[in-house]
Design an enzyme around this catalytic site. Structure first.
Site, PDB file in Angstrom:
ATOM      1  CG  ASP A 122      -2.152   0.895   0.984  1.00 41.94           C
ATOM      2  OD1 ASP A 122      -2.125   1.695   0.036  1.00 41.94           O
ATOM      3  OD2 ASP A 122      -3.120   0.803   1.769  1.00 41.94           O
TER       4      ASP A 122
HETATM    5  C1  BGC Z   1      -4.984   3.310   0.425  1.00 42.06           C
HETATM    6  C2  BGC Z   1      -5.218   2.289  -0.661  1.00 42.06           C
HETATM    7  C3  BGC Z   1      -5.123   2.928  -2.012  1.00 42.06           C
HETATM    8  C4  BGC Z   1      -3.787   3.613  -2.147  1.00 42.06           C
HETATM    9  C5  BGC Z   1      -3.558   4.232  -3.512  1.00 42.06           C
HETATM   10  C6  BGC Z   1      -3.766   4.161   0.167  1.00 42.06           C
HETATM   11  O1  BGC Z   1      -3.729   5.241   1.031  1.00 42.06           O
HETATM   12  O2  BGC Z   1      -4.874   2.656   1.670  1.00 42.06           O
HETATM   13  O3  BGC Z   1      -6.473   1.677  -0.474  1.00 42.06           O
HETATM   14  O4  BGC Z   1      -5.320   1.968  -3.012  1.00 42.06           O
HETATM   15  O5  BGC Z   1      -3.700   4.612  -1.156  1.00 42.06           O
HETATM   16  O6  BGC Z   1      -4.300   5.350  -3.735  1.00 42.06           O
END
Ligand code: BGC
Length: 767
Positions: free
Chosen positions: A292
């Site tokens: 993530d």
């Molecule tokens: C979130 C994810 C997301 C990623 C990309 C993160 O802050 O936890 O769910 O896919 O950002 O935008």
């Protein structure tokens, strides 16, 4: 022929083969040959570049050619980019990768297309309340059709984290508390994005690669605080939390995103047991694993080492791609040089990224996701919006309807009051990055259009969103504003009461704003915000019938509302077409049929409250809510306000007895459980018929009941039908203490009814 052209020539042949053969067969051999050939020519640095997923940086400005990132692309330092919108920009960036880098390897373009692209569907928690797998799949298919025409080949969805804590803001992005329903939804989403035919997934235009997230257990963060610690037994993981991730993997999901949290004391991003033992060895996942956002870097704060250590731990544990941290980019080469990690580790990760690109057909045509004509014809088109309207209405849950206040008649005067009544930008709900906020249909827009001049509609704002200005600012981000009214609370209220006085009925449109749920939007008090509850109380005190139209990204505590407001319709955040769908349901053009996929607690102290709990050694006697030295509270009973599976309709349904095709079954056999369902009301309606099973005695304790089947049926007034559910070993089994899935002989109770509180059951004996 330069090498770049050479790889495209090979790929064209290979990709055609991939479209026509079975996985594991010729197509896979072709892919292996192609990728091995490519990797033979890659430098260590170029391989490492494939693992790197930075944010778009300056590229989002459209100045791709002159930006730093463009130079990095030319040098092969980037494997993909995310959250760039628009096929023209993406095409140009892809062109740089393909034409100006040494090997011409195309980039992945990802985005959080979570519940729609420009056409936005209900937030996932709302969508789950439709219990309608066709609708779920259709919403993902439409999202993929739009996004994949506009340059996106990879979506960070489905989010399948089970959660039983409504304080957690990201509960809005998932499908609620239940692993069985969550698994069905996870699989339907993957089919919608990637295609339903497992063998030809990702080969058709209109499909894009799914990324199941967040592996694992992100929804179980302590106290519902985002990014917080998680700890639970492995048995619980397997029985209650893992199934939806596995279902998405089984449905063919091409990638998995690791979660921010730790699991058993090791952050998921470097957790070998999760990535290797569970995901790859147990479940046979053969796609790639991405961290993530800054997940690698955050392990420094988790306290397991400096950047170099955590980066090497992550790749060693099985992480293939690093979102934003640049840890793999900076340290993997050094790690190999110093003999801390082997070349094989890098090769495996690089190969998996290249395989994804291959499966997406990017080596064959790097621009296949940039289709201007489809953008023109499909994105936010009428038929997509019509689907969004229909599906939004299916997601609404009628929580209360005393004296059939609803549906409203199309006549007289209706006062529409509340800070959520006249906002377009809040309708799409959280995580709708590509939404056309201005084109979303507000409740006022929808009502006006629906009633024309048949109903006199009055409007008053009634209150601000939240009394505390600073809290309100934190809760209205990313353009999802509700402009603060400069008038005092008293002035707003008196205008609302004067408006209500002129109406036959009051529709109070209240609740949370879009960004009061979602990432980093946990709440410790999950009631209606102060000023809104005051407004509602005053409206109810007028004696006019009040209908509460509730916006929320999570279950709220609604005891006062349930006791005092005659009708409550929970509309979550319905997406682009919210206002139309709300009008359809309020005025009875559509009969509501959604059922809750999360229990609504009576107060925050009850959390976690969920239907599939264990019995404990000191359960309450049936019908009692307090007994000394039993498992309970002094000040509130154990039951939720609204249970899982609950939801009303404008008609009513009655259930017959549960009938089994046989009262006995061998542990590898199958029986059929059936029930007759009758529409006993006066209008057509849909009912979500639910089957729950309780394993009465087992080697490990088992929940008091678990959802094991559901069907949505539509019946005319007076009509009845028989609903059948197959019951087999898979449904009766569970993961025992050794984490083996077993069916243990003994008595099982099979309940079928309209919510998780159903009490009628039949007994099945497994020999
Ligand atoms: C979130 C994810 C997301 C990623 C990309 C993160 O802050 O936890 O769910 O896919 O950002 O935008």
């Amino acid at each position: 022929m330069d090498f770049r052209k050479f790889i495209f020539a090979c790929a064209a042949v290979a990709f055609t083969a991939a479209c026509t053969s079975v996985p594991g067969g010729n197509a896979d051999r072709e892919m292996d040959r192609f990728i091995s050939g490519l990797m033979d020519r890659m430098t260590v640095e170029e391989k490492i570049g494939q693992l790197n997923l930075p944010t778009a940086g300056e590229i989002t400005t459209g100045e791709a050619r002159s930006s730093t990132d463009a130079d990095r692309i030319r040098r092969g330092e980037i494997g993909g980019l995310f959250n760039i919108k628009g096929y023209e920009k993406i095409r140009e960036i892809q062109r740089i990768a393909v034409e100006e880098s040494r090997l011409g390897i195309p980039l992945l373009f990802g985005m959080d297309v979570v519940h729609g692209y420009e056409t936005v569907f209900p937030i996932p928690l709302g969508l789950s309340c439709s219990w309608d797998m066709d609708a779920v799949e259709e919403s993902a298919r439409i999202a993929a059709a739009e996004a994949s025409a506009d340059g996106i080949c990879w979506t960070y969805s489905p989010m399948v984290d089970i959660s039983r804590d409504p304080r957690w803001g990201r509960i809005a992005e998932g499908s609620g508390e239940d692993p069985f329903l969550g698994s069905a939804i996870a699989a339907a989403m993957v089919r919608g994005y990637q295609g339903s035919d497992r063998e030809s997934q990702l080969t058709e235009p209109g499909q894009m690669m799914a990324c199941v997230k967040h592996f694992a257990l992100y929804g179980a963060s302590e106290a519902g605080r985002d990014y917080n610690t998680v700890d639970m037994s492995r048995q619980r993981m397997f029985n209650e939390y893992f199934e939806p991730y596995k279902a998405a993997v089984d449905a063919g999901a091409g990638s998995v995103m690791m979660s921010f949290n730790e699991v058993e004391g090791i952050p998921a991003t470097a957790n070998k047991w999760l990535m290797q033992d569970v995901l790859r060895d147990r479940w046979g996942f053969d796609g790639f694993v991405v961290s993530d956002y800054t997940g690698v870097m955050e392990m420094v704060a988790h306290g397991i080492g400096d950047m170099e250590t955590v980066s090497l731990r992550a790749i060693e544990a099985g992480l293939d791609m690093d979102m934003v941290s640049e840890g793999l980019f900076k340290y993997v080469g050094k790690g190999i040089e110093e003999g801390k990690i082997s070349m094989d580790v890098l090769d495996n990760a690089c190969r998996r990224i290249l395989e994804a690109k291959y499966r997406l057909g990017l080596f064959d045509d790097p621009y296949r996701f940039c289709r201007p004509e489809d953008v023109e014809n499909l994105v936010f088109c009428d038929s997509h919006r019509a689907a969004a309207r229909r599906i939004a209405a299916e997601s609404f849950v009628l929580l209360k309807n005393e004296n059939s206040v609803l549906p409203l008649r199309k006549g007289g005067t209706v006062a529409v009051i509340g800070p959520l009544a006249d906002t377009r930008s809040n309708m799409a709900g959280t995580w709708s990055v590509a939404a056309r906020l201005d084109s979303c249909v507000s409740v006022m827009d929808g009502l006006k259009e629906c009633v024309g001049d048949k109903v006199r509609l009055l409007y008053a704002k009634g209150s601000n969103l939240i009394g505390d200005r600073e809290y309100e600012e934190r809760a209205t981000m990313f353009g999802r504003t509700i402009p603060r009214d400069g008038r005092s609370d008293a002035q707003l209220l008196s205008e609302a009461l004067a408006t209500a006085a002129r109406a036959d009925v009051v529709v109070a449109v209240l609740g949370e704003a879009s960004e009061m749920s979602g990432e980093c939007s946990s709440r410790s008090d999950i009631g209606l915000p102060d000023v809104q509850r005051k407004l509602l109380k005053a409206l109810v005190a007028t004696g006019k019938p009040v209908v509460l139209v509730l916006f929320n990204g999570r279950p709220l505590t609604l005891c006062w509302e349930d006791e005092n407001v005659p009708a409550i319709l929970d509309v979550w955040f319905g997406g682009s077409e919210t206002g139309h769908a709300v009008a359809d349901v309020l005025f009875g053009d559509v009969n509501p049929c959604g059922k809750l996929t999360m229990s609504f607690p009576k107060n925050v102290g009850q959390i976690p409250v969920y239907y599939a709990h264990k019995n404990t050694g000191r359960p309450l006697d049936k019908g009692k809510w307090f007994q000394k030295f039993r498992s309970n509270y002094l000040d509130v009973d154990n039951d939720p306000l609204y249970p899982f599976g609950y939801g009303l309709s404008y008609t009513s349904f009655e259930y017959g007895d549960v009938v089994l095709s046989s009262a006995e079954m061998s542990s590898d056999g199958q029986v059929t459980a059936s029930v007759e369902v009758r529409n006993t009301g006066s209008r057509k309606g849909k009912e979500i018929v639910q089957m729950y099973i309780r394993d009465m005695v087992a080697s490990s304790t088992r929940p008091v009941r678990e959802l094991k089947g559901f069907r949505k049926v539509e019946l005319d007034a007076g009509e009845s039908c028989t609903v059948e559910f197959p019951v087999d070993a898979d449904l009766l089994g569970f993961y025992n203490h050794d984490l083996e899935k077993v069916v243990e002989p003994g008595e099982f109770r099979i309940f079928i009814g309209g919510s998780s509180t159903v009490s009628d059951y039949a007994v099945l004996t497994v020999k």
